[in-house]
Write an enzyme that holds these catalytic residues in place. Structure first.
Site, PDB file in Angstrom:
ATOM      1  CB  THR A  14      -0.533   0.335   1.387  1.00  0.00           C
ATOM      2  OG1 THR A  14      -0.553   0.090   2.748  1.00  0.00           O
ATOM      3  CG2 THR A  14      -1.764  -1.380   1.129  1.00  0.00           C
ATOM      4  CG  ASP A  15      -1.386   5.062  -0.640  1.00  0.00           C
ATOM      5  OD1 ASP A  15      -1.705   4.579   0.004  1.00  0.00           O
ATOM      6  OD2 ASP A  15      -2.037   5.649  -2.422  1.00  0.00           O
ATOM      7  CG  PHE A  16       0.533   8.668   2.083  1.00  0.00           C
ATOM      8  CD1 PHE A  16      -0.537   9.012   2.639  1.00  0.00           C
ATOM      9  CD2 PHE A  16       0.864   8.673   0.128  1.00  0.00           C
ATOM     10  CE1 PHE A  16      -1.058   9.584   1.377  1.00  0.00           C
ATOM     11  CE2 PHE A  16       0.275   9.238   0.275  1.00  0.00           C
ATOM     12  CZ  PHE A  16      -1.001   9.947   0.759  1.00  0.00           C
TER      13      PHE A  16
END
Length: 151
Positions: A14-16
Site C-alpha cells: 500500500t501507499d501511505f
C-alpha cells in the site's frame, strides 16, 4: 475456466493511505500468471534451467489495465487468470482482481516466448498443456498455507 489465486493485501503493498499502490497490482497479476502455469505443470525454474538452445522464458509484450476500484490493506483478493488466445509464439491472457463480488481491476496481457534473446515458438509440450484448458474445470488455489474453495 479461470485459475484463481487468493492473496491478502499487506502494508508493503500500500501507499501511505492504506490503499494498494498501483505497481503492486502488477505483482499480484504476475503471481496469478505464475501459479496458473504452475498448476499446469509449467515451472519457470525448469524452463530457465534448460539453458542452451531449448531454454526459454516468458516476457510481457503488452498489457492493458483498467483500475476500477481500490483495494485496501488487509483485503483478501482473488486473482483470476485465463487464456483468451494462443498463438505460435505468444499467448493472450485475461486477468481480473476481485474483492468478493467487486471487480477491482481487469487486465489483458500478451505474453511472448523468448529463447536466446529472440522470439521463438512454444515448445510442443508447453503448447499441449495450454491447449488442455479447453475441457478442464477451474483450478482454485489459495496462499501456500491454505487452499480456498470456489463458491
Amino acid at each position: 475456466m479461470p485459475h484463481r489465486l487468493t492473496v491478502r493485501v499487506y502494508y508493503e503493498d500500500t501507499d501511505f493511505s492504506g490503499v494498494v499502490y498501483h505497481a503492486s497490482y502488477l505483482r499480484f497479476l504476475e503471481r496469478g500468471r505464475t501459479e496458473f502455469l504452475r498448476a499446469l505443470g509449467i515451472e519457470h525454474r525448469g524452463n530457465f534451467a534448460n539453458g542452451g538452445a531449448e531454454g526459454f522464458h516468458f516476457v510481457v509484450r503488452a498489457m492493458m489495465i483498467d483500475f476500477l476500484k481500490p483495494a485496501l490493506m488487509d483485503d483478501v483478493l482473488s486473482i483470476s487468470t485465463q487464456v483468451s488466445k494462443i498463438g505460435g509464439a505468444s499467448i493472450e491472457m485475461w486477468q481480473e482482481i476481485r474483492r468478493g463480488d467487486d471487480v477491482l481491476l481487469t487486465a489483458k496481457v500478451r505474453i511472448a516466448v523468448v529463447g536466446g534473446g529472440k522470439a521463438r515458438r512454444f515448445p510442443t509440450e508447453i503448447l499441449a498443456k495450454l491447449k488442455t484448458l479447453a475441457g478442464s474445470g477451474p483450478v482454485v488455489q489459495g496462499p501456500p498455507d491454505r487452499n480456498v474453495t470456489q463458491f
